[in-house]
Write a protein that holds these residues in place. Structure first.
Motif, PDB file in Angstrom:
ATOM      1  N   THR A 186       0.803  -1.223   0.000  1.00 57.21           N
ATOM      2  CA  THR A 186       0.000   0.000   0.000  1.00 57.21           C
ATOM      3  C   THR A 186       0.837   1.275   0.000  1.00 57.21           C
ATOM      4  O   THR A 186       0.279   2.378  -0.072  1.00 57.21           O
ATOM      5  CB  THR A 186      -0.940   0.027   1.219  1.00 57.21           C
ATOM      6  N   ASP A 187       2.164   1.148   0.084  1.00 58.25           N
ATOM      7  CA  ASP A 187       3.016   2.337   0.002  1.00 58.25           C
ATOM      8  C   ASP A 187       3.160   2.836  -1.437  1.00 58.25           C
ATOM      9  O   ASP A 187       3.719   3.911  -1.670  1.00 58.25           O
ATOM     10  CB  ASP A 187       4.414   2.038   0.561  1.00 58.25           C
ATOM     11  N   CYS A 188       2.681   2.075  -2.395  1.00 57.82           N
ATOM     12  CA  CYS A 188       2.796   2.429  -3.809  1.00 57.82           C
ATOM     13  C   CYS A 188       2.263   3.844  -4.065  1.00 57.82           C
ATOM     14  O   CYS A 188       1.156   4.191  -3.638  1.00 57.82           O
ATOM     15  CB  CYS A 188       2.024   1.427  -4.663  1.00 57.82           C
ATOM     16  N   ILE A 189       3.069   4.672  -4.744  1.00 55.68           N
ATOM     17  CA  ILE A 189       2.649   6.042  -5.063  1.00 55.68           C
ATOM     18  C   ILE A 189       2.205   6.173  -6.522  1.00 55.68           C
ATOM     19  O   ILE A 189       1.976   7.267  -7.025  1.00 55.68           O
ATOM     20  CB  ILE A 189       3.772   7.057  -4.766  1.00 55.68           C
ATOM     21  N   GLU A 190       2.122   5.037  -7.197  1.00 55.15           N
ATOM     22  CA  GLU A 190       1.658   4.989  -8.588  1.00 55.15           C
ATOM     23  C   GLU A 190       2.462   5.909  -9.510  1.00 55.15           C
ATOM     24  O   GLU A 190       1.906   6.606 -10.365  1.00 55.15           O
ATOM     25  CB  GLU A 190       0.163   5.311  -8.663  1.00 55.15           C
ATOM     26  N   CYS A 191       3.772   5.900  -9.320  1.00 63.32           N
ATOM     27  CA  CYS A 191       4.637   6.671 -10.224  1.00 63.32           C
ATOM     28  C   CYS A 191       4.841   5.936 -11.544  1.00 63.32           C
ATOM     29  O   CYS A 191       5.249   6.527 -12.539  1.00 63.32           O
ATOM     30  CB  CYS A 191       5.990   6.924  -9.562  1.00 63.32           C
ATOM     31  N   HIS A 192       4.595   4.619 -11.524  1.00 64.87           N
ATOM     32  CA  HIS A 192       4.686   3.754 -12.704  1.00 64.87           C
ATOM     33  C   HIS A 192       6.100   3.654 -13.268  1.00 64.87           C
ATOM     34  O   HIS A 192       6.286   3.406 -14.457  1.00 64.87           O
ATOM     35  CB  HIS A 192       3.691   4.194 -13.790  1.00 64.87           C
ATOM     36  N   HIS A 193       7.105   3.838 -12.397  1.00 63.23           N
ATOM     37  CA  HIS A 193       8.480   3.524 -12.796  1.00 63.23           C
ATOM     38  C   HIS A 193       8.562   2.053 -13.199  1.00 63.23           C
ATOM     39  O   HIS A 193       9.265   1.689 -14.146  1.00 63.23           O
ATOM     40  CB  HIS A 193       9.437   3.764 -11.619  1.00 63.23           C
ATOM     41  N   CYS A 194       7.837   1.219 -12.461  1.00 56.88           N
ATOM     42  CA  CYS A 194       7.897  -0.226 -12.713  1.00 56.88           C
ATOM     43  C   CYS A 194       7.380  -0.548 -14.120  1.00 56.88           C
ATOM     44  O   CYS A 194       7.984  -1.327 -14.865  1.00 56.88           O
ATOM     45  CB  CYS A 194       7.099  -0.984 -11.662  1.00 56.88           C
ATOM     46  N   GLY A 195       6.252   0.042 -14.494  1.00 59.02           N
ATOM     47  CA  GLY A 195       5.696  -0.214 -15.812  1.00 59.02           C
ATOM     48  C   GLY A 195       6.557   0.353 -16.920  1.00 59.02           C
ATOM     49  O   GLY A 195       6.614  -0.200 -18.023  1.00 59.02           O
ATOM     50  N   ALA A 196       7.247   1.464 -16.613  1.00 51.30           N
ATOM     51  CA  ALA A 196       8.086   2.102 -17.628  1.00 51.30           C
ATOM     52  C   ALA A 196       9.365   1.321 -17.893  1.00 51.30           C
ATOM     53  O   ALA A 196       9.922   1.372 -18.993  1.00 51.30           O
ATOM     54  CB  ALA A 196       8.429   3.532 -17.201  1.00 51.30           C
ATOM     55  N   ILE A 197       9.844   0.566 -16.883  1.00 53.93           N
ATOM     56  CA  ILE A 197      11.116  -0.149 -17.045  1.00 53.93           C
ATOM     57  C   ILE A 197      10.920  -1.589 -17.510  1.00 53.93           C
ATOM     58  O   ILE A 197      11.834  -2.204 -18.068  1.00 53.93           O
ATOM     59  CB  ILE A 197      11.923  -0.120 -15.725  1.00 53.93           C
ATOM     60  N   CYS A 198       9.713  -2.131 -17.322  1.00 56.38           N
ATOM     61  CA  CYS A 198       9.475  -3.536 -17.669  1.00 56.38           C
ATOM     62  C   CYS A 198       9.264  -3.706 -19.172  1.00 56.38           C
ATOM     63  O   CYS A 198       8.386  -3.086 -19.765  1.00 56.38           O
ATOM     64  CB  CYS A 198       8.250  -4.067 -16.918  1.00 56.38           C
TER      65      CYS A 198
END
Length: 277
Positions: free
Chosen positions: A33-45
């Motif tokens: 729940t600490d996720c800030i939805e910056c979507h770094h993860c989606g951008a790098i995958c």
């Protein structure tokens, strides 16, 4: 909302490593729940293991060279003489929408924007700002000077006196010294937050906006006077239709230039220190 697609995941853990809040656990296939939805993860995958609803395409190499950016920074000047040409509402709307990619603290994206093009409202903001700050500067008088010197020091007092003199002299000579007859004013505001950093977000936004404006043949003037006056006079916020629970963190005058700066001007080199092994 960020979600993992375990079928595609090869467990390279790049998303886990890039997450600024350490919110991803690939071994357990969880996002906390600490996720800030910056979507770094989606951008790098590259395997589409993160939901793609917030990605808008692949990164492509731009053609902007460092020298081009340096020239852009050098040619940017603050403008105080604006053309009478109005800036179309759709241009201003698109300008602000494109600036949504400006960095923000903790990805809160809390900034709001009010665009004022009404000439009578701009004139009233100009008048109220001058009046409000003139009143504030006049509190530096024979009674308060000793107290300011005692608690803040002689240097601080001298700077305040200098600022007072410059402001009052200019206000006497140039009655449009706040809004400079600009065709539009962009007000950057946000709800007050004990944990967020909307002030920093606004500062970042205004810096980037002044450069982007240059590329659109627009000119800008960041105006701190209005921000300071609005803190002292609630009538200014009311004129802007900004709710009382929100704070103004930045204002930019924007329009088309009436004059052109023909030359680039040198600036002093910054003081730079290194702490290294």
């Amino acid at each position: 909302m960020v979600e993992l697609n375990t079928e595609n995941c090869i467990k390279c853990k790049k998303c886990e490593q890039i997450c600024p809040v350490s919110g991803i656990n690939i071994n357990e296939n969880t996002i906390n729940t600490d996720c800030i939805e910056c979507h770094h993860c989606g951008a790098i995958c590259q395997y589409h293991s993160i939901n793609q609803q917030n990605t808008i395409g692949n990164n492509t190499q731009n053609n902007i060279q460092p020298f081009d950016f340096e020239l852009l920074m050098q040619q940017r000047r603050t403008h105080r003489i604006f053309s009478a040409q109005a800036v179309a509402p759709e241009v201003l709307k698109e300008f602000i929408e494109h600036m949504r990619f400006s960095p923000t603290a903790s990805n809160l994206q809390s900034l709001k924007f009010t665009v004022i093009t009404n000439k009578s409202v701009l004139n009233e903001i100009n008048i109220l700002t001058i009046r409000t700050l003139t009143k504030a500067f006049n509190t530096v008088n024979s009674i308060t000077r000793p107290l300011i010197r005692l608690f803040s020091g002689t240097r601080a007092l001298n700077k305040m006196e200098q600022s007072k003199r410059k402001f009052l002299n200019k206000a006497e000579l140039k009655h449009d010294m706040i809004c400079y007859n600009a065709p539009a004013l962009i007000v950057i505001h946000s709800e007050k937050s004990p944990v967020g950093m909307p002030c920093h977000d606004a500062n970042i936004w205004t810096g980037m906006a002044t450069l982007y404006a240059e590329l659109l043949n627009l000119c800008t003037c960041i105006n701190g006077y209005i921000v300071n006056a609005a803190k002292r006079n609630k009538k200014i916020k009311q004129l802007m239709h900004i709710p009382a629970e929100e704070e103004i963190y930045g204002t930019i005058l924007i329009g088309y230039p009436k004059t052109k700066f023909e030359k680039r001007v040198q600036r002093k080199m910054p003081s730079i220190s290194f702490i290294s092994e």
